[in-house]
Design a protein around this motif. Structure first.
Motif, PDB file in Angstrom:
ATOM      1  N   ALA A 180      -5.793   8.014  -1.272  1.00 49.11           N
ATOM      2  CA  ALA A 180      -6.604   8.003  -0.152  1.00 49.11           C
ATOM      3  C   ALA A 180      -6.867   6.600   0.125  1.00 49.11           C
ATOM      4  N   ALA A 181      -7.031   5.594  -0.759  1.00 49.48           N
ATOM      5  CA  ALA A 181      -7.238   4.066  -0.575  1.00 49.48           C
ATOM      6  C   ALA A 181      -6.056   3.317  -0.088  1.00 49.48           C
ATOM      7  N   THR A 182      -5.062   3.812  -0.749  1.00 48.45           N
ATOM      8  CA  THR A 182      -3.609   3.249  -0.159  1.00 48.45           C
ATOM      9  C   THR A 182      -3.419   3.566   1.346  1.00 48.45           C
ATOM     10  N   ASP A 183      -3.525   5.074   1.611  1.00 45.09           N
ATOM     11  CA  ASP A 183      -3.228   5.363   2.880  1.00 45.09           C
ATOM     12  C   ASP A 183      -4.211   4.614   3.925  1.00 45.09           C
TER      13      ASP A 183
ATOM     14  N   VAL B  46       3.954   6.056  -5.580  1.00 45.38           N
ATOM     15  CA  VAL B  46       3.477   6.127  -7.096  1.00 45.38           C
ATOM     16  C   VAL B  46       2.632   7.218  -7.428  1.00 45.38           C
ATOM     17  N   ALA B  47       1.520   7.182  -6.654  1.00 43.13           N
ATOM     18  CA  ALA B  47       0.229   8.056  -6.861  1.00 43.13           C
ATOM     19  C   ALA B  47       0.679   9.460  -6.712  1.00 43.13           C
ATOM     20  N   ARG B  48       1.493   9.690  -5.616  1.00 43.95           N
ATOM     21  CA  ARG B  48       1.823  10.967  -5.248  1.00 43.95           C
ATOM     22  C   ARG B  48       2.856  11.496  -6.008  1.00 43.95           C
ATOM     23  N   TYR B  49       3.528  10.790  -6.764  1.00 43.79           N
ATOM     24  CA  TYR B  49       4.487  10.976  -7.810  1.00 43.79           C
ATOM     25  C   TYR B  49       3.835  11.274  -9.327  1.00 43.79           C
ATOM     26  N   SER B  50       2.293  11.089  -9.043  1.00 43.26           N
ATOM     27  CA  SER B  50       1.550  11.207 -10.340  1.00 43.26           C
ATOM     28  C   SER B  50       0.591  12.270 -10.346  1.00 43.26           C
ATOM     29  N   THR B  51       0.871  13.279  -9.853  1.00 43.71           N
ATOM     30  CA  THR B  51       0.140  14.604  -9.819  1.00 43.71           C
ATOM     31  C   THR B  51       0.888  15.655 -10.291  1.00 43.71           C
ATOM     32  N   GLY B  52      -0.149  16.789 -10.312  1.00 39.85           N
ATOM     33  CA  GLY B  52       0.357  17.996 -10.953  1.00 39.85           C
ATOM     34  C   GLY B  52      -0.234  18.164 -12.241  1.00 39.85           C
ATOM     35  N   ASP B  53       0.240  19.116 -12.853  1.00 33.56           N
ATOM     36  CA  ASP B  53      -0.413  19.432 -14.581  1.00 33.56           C
ATOM     37  C   ASP B  53      -0.142  18.253 -15.378  1.00 33.56           C
ATOM     38  N   ARG B  54       0.882  17.549 -15.494  1.00 36.58           N
ATOM     39  CA  ARG B  54       0.903  16.598 -16.266  1.00 36.58           C
ATOM     40  C   ARG B  54      -0.048  15.483 -16.358  1.00 36.58           C
TER      41      ARG B  54
ATOM     42  N   ALA C 182      -4.648  -7.257   0.384  1.00 37.35           N
ATOM     43  CA  ALA C 182      -3.940  -7.636  -0.696  1.00 37.35           C
ATOM     44  C   ALA C 182      -4.540  -7.417  -2.008  1.00 37.35           C
ATOM     45  N   GLN C 183      -5.600  -8.159  -2.045  1.00 29.48           N
ATOM     46  CA  GLN C 183      -6.424  -8.216  -3.182  1.00 29.48           C
ATOM     47  C   GLN C 183      -7.004  -6.565  -3.594  1.00 29.48           C
ATOM     48  N   GLU C 184      -7.090  -5.755  -2.773  1.00 27.31           N
ATOM     49  CA  GLU C 184      -7.366  -4.318  -2.985  1.00 27.31           C
ATOM     50  C   GLU C 184      -6.328  -3.687  -3.591  1.00 27.31           C
ATOM     51  N   ALA C 185      -5.064  -4.141  -2.914  1.00 24.03           N
ATOM     52  CA  ALA C 185      -3.858  -3.398  -3.174  1.00 24.03           C
ATOM     53  C   ALA C 185      -3.593  -3.803  -5.023  1.00 24.03           C
ATOM     54  N   VAL C 186      -3.726  -5.016  -5.038  1.00 23.90           N
ATOM     55  CA  VAL C 186      -3.379  -5.484  -6.594  1.00 23.90           C
ATOM     56  C   VAL C 186      -4.345  -4.722  -7.441  1.00 23.90           C
TER      57      VAL C 186
ATOM     58  N   ALA D 123       0.838  -1.395   0.022  1.00 23.84           N
ATOM     59  CA  ALA D 123      -0.039  -0.189  -0.131  1.00 23.84           C
ATOM     60  C   ALA D 123       0.740   1.219  -0.029  1.00 23.84           C
ATOM     61  N   ALA D 124       1.977   1.494   0.883  1.00 26.96           N
ATOM     62  CA  ALA D 124       2.948   2.561   0.790  1.00 26.96           C
ATOM     63  C   ALA D 124       3.636   2.940  -0.486  1.00 26.96           C
TER      64      ALA D 124
END
Length: 206
Positions: free
Chosen positions: A61-64, A40-48, A123-127, A34-35
């Motif tokens: 939110a889900a991974t936290d 990865v999700a936090r590195y996938s933010t911003g205008d791009r 684990a199922q939700e993480a995948v 989850a971490a």
């Protein structure tokens, strides 16, 4: 467990004590999965990544939430396994004591089966989140999606054996059925994780 250093936890894990053991390790595999996905999700933010903002925010939110849940399950597993060992230490010198001990063991085993069953669900939700993040995540950290799914796979497969070892001694058929149903999800989780990893490896090697 929350405030322990990694070194102290591993020393306890290696010690000749009933808990923590494989169940707690499985939960921590799930927490790491989850971490990593959260990173990865936090590195996938911003205008791009603006077009994917709602999805990315939901994944964060889900991974936290999953990370916190998995850590709680690690603690609960250690406590539950201690209850099992305590039940086995109960006296059995009379028929009444034997009956009380047997009932306590069955109840403790049911309690010990629940945390690893919940780890499988985490684990199922993480995948599933990894599958969702893979096409849209920051390509610079795409290998961490594979790392996350492999951690989730380890969480599920490790938790499954901890469910199975407890199920045999549980007398409540409903509980046995519920726990076995959770354990049965593991092969699908592992297969999906393998597909995510394969997709990542294909992308980084071509």
């Amino acid at each position: 467990m929350r405030s322990e250093t990694i070194s102290d936890f591993l020393a306890r894990l290696a010690d000749r004590v009933p808990a923590p053991g494989g169940g707690a390790a499985a939960a921590l595999h799930a927490a790491q999965a989850a971490a990593l996905l959260g990173m990865v999700a936090r590195y996938s933010t911003g205008d791009r990544y603006a077009e994917h903002k709602p999805v990315i925010e939901r994944i964060i939110a889900a991974t936290d939430r999953l990370r916190a849940t998995a850590l709680r399950l690690a603690e609960e597993d250690a406590a539950a396994f201690t209850a099992v060992t305590d039940a086995y230490k109960m006296p059995k010198d009379t028929d009444e004591a034997k009956a009380a001990r047997s009932a306590a063991i069955a109840e403790a085993l049911a309690g010990a089966g629940r945390p690893p069953a919940e780890v499988i669900a985490v684990a199922q939700e993480a995948v599933a989140l990894a599958e969702e993040l893979l096409p849209i995540g920051n390509r610079n950290v795409i290998t961490d999606i594979a790392a996350a799914t492999e951690a989730a796979r380890a969480a599920a497969t490790t938790a499954r054996v901890n469910v199975e070892i407890n199920v045999g001694g549980i007398k409540d058929e409903k509980v046995r059925t519920e726990l076995s149903a959770e354990a049965a999800k593991t092969d699908d989780i592992a297969a999906r994780a393998e597909r995510v990893t394969a997709a990542v490896r294909k992308e980084i090697t071509t």
